[in-house]
Design a protein around this motif. Structure first.
Motif, PDB file in Angstrom:
ATOM      1  N   ASN A  31      14.028 -12.948  22.059  1.00 28.34           N
ATOM      2  CA  ASN A  31      12.773 -12.206  22.039  1.00 28.34           C
ATOM      3  C   ASN A  31      11.855 -12.916  21.056  1.00 28.34           C
ATOM      4  O   ASN A  31      12.311 -13.664  20.184  1.00 28.34           O
ATOM      5  N   GLU A  59       4.487  -9.629  22.134  1.00 27.13           N
ATOM      6  CA  GLU A  59       5.948  -9.585  22.157  1.00 27.13           C
ATOM      7  C   GLU A  59       6.408  -9.986  23.546  1.00 27.13           C
ATOM      8  O   GLU A  59       5.872  -9.490  24.546  1.00 27.13           O
ATOM      9  N   PHE A  68      10.094 -10.714  25.891  1.00 22.12           N
ATOM     10  CA  PHE A  68      11.510 -10.393  25.909  1.00 22.12           C
ATOM     11  C   PHE A  68      12.218 -11.214  26.966  1.00 22.12           C
ATOM     12  O   PHE A  68      11.714 -11.365  28.076  1.00 22.12           O
TER      13      PHE A  68
END
Length: 163
Positions: free
Chosen positions: A64, A57, A59
């Motif tokens: 995102n 992940e 950001f």
């Protein structure tokens, strides 16, 4: 050729389902700040000491992303990539405009985000055999697949080696 490809895609989908059905993975988490100043996280999913899945992940202030790598016999066989682009940076709200004595304009609203998904299917030699891009468009051009394969595998090896 088509029948062989269909069989491989069916096997990849089967492997994907069985990888996601496992509930007792050992998860190792590592920070990853190379792709974004707002940071990122890499999670390695281990079964009996072997990586079966890697979830990344990242950001940003206006986006995102989530990328899932599925691994079998030490090789990636499927990658799912989802990116969410925000309508404005996440910190833009009515107070943000007031702080700078500006007329209130568009504010962050997750319902206005644009989401794009991509899917990458690999054979047992990590050769990209199918790519489904944005708008579910399937790319079959061999040269284009080679370019996409190189880029996505470069990132996979970077992430894999952080472990």
């Amino acid at each position: 050729m088509r029948r062989i490809l269909k069989g491989k895609i069916a096997q990849i989908r089967k492997d994907f389902a069985s990888t996601n059905a496992v509930k007792n993975y050992v998860i190792k988490e590592v920070e990853d700040s190379e792709q974004s100043t707002d940071g990122g996280v890499v999670k390695y999913y281990f079964q009996n000491g072997i990586v079966k899945k890697i979830v990344v992940e990242h950001f940003g202030e206006s986006w995102n992303s989530l990328t899932e790598y599925y691994v079998k016999n030490g090789k990636v066989y499927f990658i799912f990539d989802k990116t969410e682009k925000y309508n404005v940076p996440y910190y833009v709200n009515a107070d943000w405009y007031k702080r700078d004595n500006m007329k209130v304009g568009e504010v962050f609203d997750s319902r206005k985000s644009k989401i794009s998904e991509k899917r990458y299917y690999f054979d047992e030699n990590m050769k990209l055999i199918r790519y489904v891009g944005e708008n579910k468009k399937i790319v079959e051009n061999v040269q284009k697949l080679k370019e996409i394969e190189k880029n996505v595998l470069d990132e996979y090896f970077r992430i894999k080696n952080k472990n």
